[in-house]
Structures are given as C-alpha cells and as structure tokens.
Design an enzyme around this catalytic site. Structure first.
Site, PDB file in Angstrom:
ATOM      1  CB  SER A   1      -0.973   0.211   1.152  1.00 44.26           C
ATOM      2  OG  SER A   1      -0.089  -0.126   2.281  1.00 44.26           O
TER       3      SER A   1
ATOM      4  CG  HIS B   1      -2.842  -0.233  -3.221  1.00 44.57           C
ATOM      5  ND1 HIS B   1      -3.295   1.114  -2.869  1.00 44.57           N
ATOM      6  CD2 HIS B   1      -3.005  -0.997  -2.046  1.00 44.57           C
ATOM      7  CE1 HIS B   1      -3.527   1.139  -1.686  1.00 44.57           C
ATOM      8  NE2 HIS B   1      -3.275   0.015  -1.231  1.00 44.57           N
TER       9      HIS B   1
ATOM     10  CD  GLU C   1      -3.818   3.864  -5.666  1.00 43.91           C
ATOM     11  OE1 GLU C   1      -3.298   3.210  -4.500  1.00 43.91           O
ATOM     12  OE2 GLU C   1      -3.887   5.120  -5.465  1.00 43.91           O
TER      13      GLU C   1
ATOM     14  CG  ASN D   1      -3.457   4.568   1.142  1.00 43.68           C
ATOM     15  OD1 ASN D   1      -4.632   4.839   1.370  1.00 43.68           O
ATOM     16  ND2 ASN D   1      -2.950   3.513   1.311  1.00 43.68           N
TER      17      ASN D   1
END
Ligand code: T1G
Length: 701
Positions: free
Chosen positions: A411, A432, A444, A482
C-alpha cells in the site's frame, strides 16, 4: 465513422437500422436519421410492418451523454419516439446486447419488443443524476405496471431478457440473427392479425394501492435510500404523473422534472464519474496493439485479511488460485477465513451454497513455492516490510515461469525497490487492492520504472476481469489514494487540536456526502496502523512540517479504535456504533496544550475547506509529479476507494465547481496561517492564474 440510419425493405416488411459505433448512442445525427428513415418507411409502398434494429454488439445505449453539456438539438428524442409510436403500421423493436436509457425508451415507443435472453434492458439515468427523459417514466409503467417500473427507474438496475419477458416488457425471446428473428416474428404477428399497439394508449396499473398513500411512501423510502441525491425523488414524481395524467400531459411533466435534473450540479458530477471510469483505461504506452498476457491461473502469497480477500477476487471471477502460507497452521486459518467470508454471503442470501462450494473449490492452499511454478500471475500480500517482500520476490523470481506477472499489493512501499529483488523488473507491477479486497471496486495499478507495457496491459485486463475499477498510478509513498489521505487525515487531526470534536468533523464531512467521517474511518481501520505511518513520517519529515500529537496520546492509552472498543469514539462490546469517548475531551485539551494552541470554535465550512482542499492540493501535486495521469483518475480513485460522494464527481471535479481561483485563495490563506504543509501546488497556481480547471470542466460543467 459517422452515425447513420438505414431504411431497407423486402416485400411487405421494412427495417430501420441504427449504426453509430460503439454503442449506437442516440446523438443528434442518429435522431435526425431516424426521423428521415421513418418518413421513408411511411412513403414505402406495400409495407405491412417495420422493424427497429441496432448494429454491432448492442441495440442502443441511450442518449449521447456527451451532448448533455451542450444546448439541446432537434429533433428531440421524445419527438422521435412519438413518431415511432404514431407509425401507421406495427413497429417491432428487435433488442440484443443492451437496450438502456433512451434506447429502451425508443423500444417502448415501438408497438412490440423482442429480445435475446441475455439482453440487458434498463433505465440507468438515475445513476447519471437524471431520470428517463424520453417517455420512460410514462410508458414503462404502462407496460410493466407502476411498482416494477418504479423499481427499475429508481434503482437504475437493468434486467435480463428473461426477466423482461416475465414482466411483459418484451413479447418474446429469440436466439440467433436479429433480422431473421424480427422478420419471423413480424410475419407471424401479421398472420395473426396483429396491428399497431400504442403504449401511450394503455394505462399505468397500480393494483390494490391507494396512489396517494403509495407514492407518499415511495418518496419517504427514496429519501432514506438515497440521502442527499436530487434525481431519485424526481423519478418518483415523474412516475406518479403516469397514473394521474394522459400521456401527453405526463410527458410534459416528465420533461419539466428531467430539465431540473439536467441543470443539477449532481448530474455534472455523476456524468464526470461515468466518463472518468472509461478514461482511466487509456494509458500512455499501452495501445490496442499491446497484447495482455493470458491469465488462467493465479496465486496469492500471504493468507492474511488482504491475501484471502484477493484470493476471493480470483475465485469470484472463476479463476483457479493457489493461496500460499508459511505452514499448515497458517494455511488452515486462511482457508477457514475464506470459507467464513463466503458463508456470511450465503447467510445474507447474496450467494448460493452451491456457488460457495464451487468458488472454494477454486482456491487451493499450498505451503511450497514450487507449486507456483506454472501460474500466470502472483499477487504478494505479505507484511508491509521491505526485507520480507524482498525475500518473497527473490523466491518468486527463482520459481515462477518466464512471463508470469509478479505483483505486489503493497500500500505504500517502493515498488521499484521491490523489483530489484528480481531479474525481471519488467514483469513486476503493483496491484493495490483496498480492504475488504473482495468488496471494494478500486484497484490502483502501480507502474514501476521498469514495468513493461505488456505487463501493465496484463494488469489492467486482469483488473477488468476481476470487475475492478482500475487506475494506473506511479511509485511514491502512498501512491495516489493514500498519499492524499495522509493530508486529509492530518488536517482533520489538527482540527481536533484547534477546537473541533470528532463528532463535529465527521458530521460535517458526512453532510458533504462522504460515506464515513475521517475519525470513524480511522477507528475502523485501527489507530495502530496510523501510528506506524506517523512514526515513519516523523523520521522523514523536516521540522517545518509539524504533525499532530493527539494520535500519540490515544495510542499511549491503548485506545486503538474499534479493535479495543475505544479510540476517537467508544464502542459497546460487539457493536460498531460510534459513541462519545468520555476520556477524549481531556485528551483534546492535553493535545492543544502540548501544541500550544488556544482552542476555538470552528465552523463546518472551515472544517470542509481544511480537509477537502488538503486532498485537492495534494492531488494537484500528484499531477505535477506525474504520479497520477489525469485529474479524473484521482476522482475515480476517491469515488471508488474512499467513499467520496459520486454526485460531487471527486475531489478534483469538486475543486473545479468551486472555481480554482477561489480554491487558490483559500489555500494561500492556509499557507499563510499554517505554513509548509499548505504550499500551493504549482499546477493549481498555474490553472488559477489562467482561469483553467483540473478536469476541463468548469462550474457550469
Ligand atoms: N453516450 C455516449 N457515449 C457512451 C454512452 C452513451 N450513452 N455509453 C457508452 N459510451 C461510450 C463510453 O464512454 C466508451 O467511450 C464507449 O462508449 C464504450 O463504452 C433521454 C437522458 C452500454 C453497458 O447510462 O452503461 O439515455 O471510452 O466502455 O463496457 O432518458 O457503455 O470508448 O471513448 O462502457 O461494453 C443512459 C451508459 C444515457 C448507458 C456498454 N444510458 N453506457 O459497456 O463499453 S442517458 C446509459 C453503459 C439517457 C434518456 C437519457 C455502457 C454499456 P470510449 P463502455 P461496455
């Protein structure tokens, strides 16, 4: 190829064919062509029946969504459909593939409809912030009854040909060639003396219900199901007109309500979201000639929450998947987790016991890497530690066949660094997934510095096969989603030290439309995860990038969120409802003191700016750095992975609706007040100066 409509005749039968690749969208040229073809058919001698057909893989996907932001152009679709309905001979719509939106409304203007079993028939306009604006809210209730029509229109969900036959929406099902089937049906209809059967002359049925009471209930229900959305309620109001008014009046009422929706900013946001999902599949260097590798067998390394969730994704897509764990004990635990997850779906009724066993049968537990020698793709989902990942990828490099795709679910760790553990960095990619991986649609797809176009195309094709919404991102800490979330979460936490409460911040963002407030979300994911990231940031950040201290105070007290029954909120045993944490006020005071901040009242508007514009500014930086390919990809990521409300279009589209000049002013004010974190992104500065937008659409999108 330009849109065209053809009229052809053989004997006493004529047919009109829509031809506007790729989905026969009812653009202005196609509508004009339809009117001309109807005129031709009316002049044709000896014509006894007329078919409507679509070329290519589907009948018609509805109005041309690209036309919504332009002024309406004649002929309007309702007028075209009225001309079909008024035709003097029986008109039969021959459906295949999809008949959606205006496409189904066109078919409702026909006197008969036939379809293949697998045809998808629906009125998805509500998903675009609209309502069926070409007679669907008036004619569908006249064909299938009000309750069924209302359900289809408010949900926007399509039904199959079989369900349409059962509902009376189609008159029969066919197989094989549409023209042959339509011809056979028309000739049989004429033999039986079938004539025109105008939908508008039928009445909308609402058996056994008091219309007033029924629609009042429906309005209440829709407001509950779709809080804050503009068009679902108007769908109900339009359908209500179908039982109160004759067709002509009902169509006028529908048009009024449709125009209200068309002007709504929600329509602009939802249409932007629709195209964002399709734009994301266009990736520089990956062309139609880039052949994705075949993926028929998969593997997942690591049977934790994410690893099992990813394995379920493969099984749900019908792909055999090996799930590797370090030993039999860990493997048994992982396989049990898979079984329990499916069992919960069976209990909810969303999965049959047979399908559960069939999918579990696709998951094979292994403990030896040698078992992965022939798989086409491996997704690593082990502990977020670079040394551990290096060991896994060294082993995969030694074991897996040439051409196997080696993917990491990391991540935030550096994918390029992971790729150095192999002799095949061109086959290393990031996939991801978002937790729970078998539920969240977002993927992702992380493009490493040396990831080949073929490997990338394979990752994208795999994402589509797993029914994910994929966005290609570059390598940085946190990738796109993120990395933006770090800014958003940090600002939210600073607000607590400046005077707000978790309840106020979460409520403000929920009223904006976020699925969940930042503090309820962090209690859900666990404050220890945030603490690990915070500690890493502390080591990396220069001193002029301050960090909040509240998280540390909660962490020191063992308040880690739902997992310990207490975090920003308190939770009753076994419950997930956030309740005030009685110890928090003292911790907020302590944090404010520690930061030397005087607590003050903060407005909701200020809270929204501090959190949402932190997303926007970081998104602009990601575009500046080329980590995100386009603003609509960032929007797609936030709509599908972070609970951003689709009717807002996403953080970057939202910024455009505010106007980037306004956004720039507010961020500059924060920069003056709060320092380095709020350094405006160069792209934002340039666009604000030039009067530009992130998504190419301004406030009047
Ligand atoms: N208008 C314009 N372009 C469209 C389109 C549409 N209706 N539907 C698809 N496209 C484009 C899409 O952007 C993509 O473009 C290409 O076609 C292939 O689409 C008056 C007002 C039909 C199930 O909401 O659900 O009718 O990326 O990748 O996966 O009441 O397209 O190639 O440049 O999605 O095979 C209501 C929307 C309109 C249906 C096929 N209709 N479309 O899926 O292909 S409003 C819809 C879909 C309306 C009336 C109202 C899907 C599909 P590009 P794709 P697919």
């Amino acid at each position: 190829m330009a849109a065209q409509v053809r009229f052809q005749q053989s004997g006493n039968l004529g047919w009109i064919t829509l031809d506007n690749p790729p989905v026969n969208a009812l653009s202005q040229p196609l509508r004009a062509g339809l009117m001309a073809a109807l005129e031709q058919a009316a002049q044709a001698s000896g014509l006894d029946a007329l078919l409507l057909l679509g070329t290519g893989r589907l009948f018609c996907a509805g109005a041309d969504i690209k036309e919504f932001s332009a002024p309406p152009m004649a002929p309007a679709l309702p007028d075209v459909i009225a001309a079909v309905e008024a035709f003097s001979k029986p008109v039969i719509a021959v459906l295949h593939g999809s008949a959606l939106g205006g496409g189904l409304e066109l078919a409702l203007g026909a006197h008969y409809r036939i379809a293949t079993t697998g045809t998808s028939l629906g009125l998805p306009e509500v998903k675009l912030g609209l309502l069926p604006g070409a007679g669907g809210t008036q004619r569908l209730p006249r064909v299938v009854g009000v309750p069924k029509a209302l359900d289809m229109i408010v949900s926007g969900a399509p039904i199959t040909g079989e369900a349409a036959l059962a509902a009376g929406l189609v008159d029969t099902l066919y197989e094989g060639d549409a023209l042959q089937a339509g011809t056979a049906y028309a000739l049989e209809l004429l033999t039986q003396g079938g004539g025109v059967r105008r939908t508008g002359e039928r009445t909308a049925a609402l058996e056994g219900n008091d219309p007033q009471a029924y629609f009042s209930e429906q309005k209440v229900s829709v407001e509950k199901r779709f809080p804050g959305l503009y068009s679902p309620l108007r769908c109900v109001m339009a359908v209500q007109a179908s039982i109160r008014l004759p067709l002509a009046e009902g169509l006028k009422r529908e048009r009024e309500l449709f125009m209200e929706c068309l002007q709504s900013p929600q329509r602009a946001g939802l249409v932007h979201a629709f195209f964002a999902e399709r734009e994301a599949s266009k990736v520089p260097g990956v062309t139609a000639d880039t052949r994705p590798r075949s993926v028929e067998h998969a593997a997942v390394v690591g049977g934790g929450t994410m690893g099992v969730g990813i394995a379920l994704c493969f099984a749900n897509a019908g792909l055999p998947v090996k799930l590797l764990e370090v030993d039999e004990t860990a493997l048994a635990r992982a396989l049990q987790r898979a079984r329990d997850t499916y069992a919960a779906s069976v209990k909810r009724g969303s999965l049959s016991p047979i399908d559960m066993e069939q999918r579990l049968g696709l998951i094979e537990g292994v403990t030896d890497y040698a078992a992965l020698a022939e798989v086409d793709v491996v997704v690593e989902a082990v502990f977020e530690d670079m040394a551990v990942k290096h060991r896994v990828f060294e082993t995969l490099d030694a074991v897996c066949k040439p051409g196997a795709l080696l993917a990491s679910n990391t991540s935030s760790l550096d994918l390029n660094e992971i790729a150095t553990a192999t002799r095949r960095p061109e086959d290393v990619i990031g996939l991801h997934f978002f937790s729970p991986a078998n539920v969240m649609r977002l993927l992702e797809v992380v493009r490493g510095a040396r990831t080949s176009a073929e490997a990338l195309a394979t990752g994208l094709a795999l994402g589509k096969r797993l029914k994910k919404v994929s966005a290609v991102v570059g390598v940085c800490d946190g990738f796109v989603g993120n990395r933006m979330l770090f800014q958003y979460g940090r600002e939210a936490e600073f607000l607590l030290e400046e005077g707000a409460t978790p309840e106020q911040v979460d409520a403000a963002l929920r009223s904006f439309g976020m699925a969940m407030g930042p503090f309820a979300m962090r209690d859900l994911s666990g404050l220890d995860i945030g603490m690990a990231i915070r500690n890493r940031q502390r080591q990396q950040l220069p001193p002029n990038y301050p960090l909040p201290c509240l998280l540390d105070l909660l962490f020191e007290k063992g308040m880690l969120g739902q997992k310990t029954g207490c975090g920003f909120y308190r939770y009753e045993a076994g419950a997930r409802t956030p309740l005030p944490n009685p110890e928090l006020p003292a911790l907020l005071q302590a944090a404010s003191r520690q930061q030397g901040v005087e607590r003050r009242a903060l407005s909701d508007e200020y809270i929204l700016d501090r959190t949402l514009l932190a997303l926007v500014n970081e998104g602009a930086k990601l575009l500046d750095e080329g980590i995100a390919l386009r603003a609509s990809d960032i929007d797609l990521i936030y709509l599908n992975g972070y609970g951003f409300p689709a009717f807002r279009g996403g953080p970057m589209f939202y910024a455009d609706t505010l106007g980037l000049g306004t956004v720039m002013e507010r961020i500059e004010a924060f920069h003056r007040e709060l320092g380095a974190w709020w350094e405006p992104a160069p792209l934002l500065q340039r666009l604000a100066r030039e009067g530009g937008t992130f998504t190419g659409k301004g406030a009047s999108a």
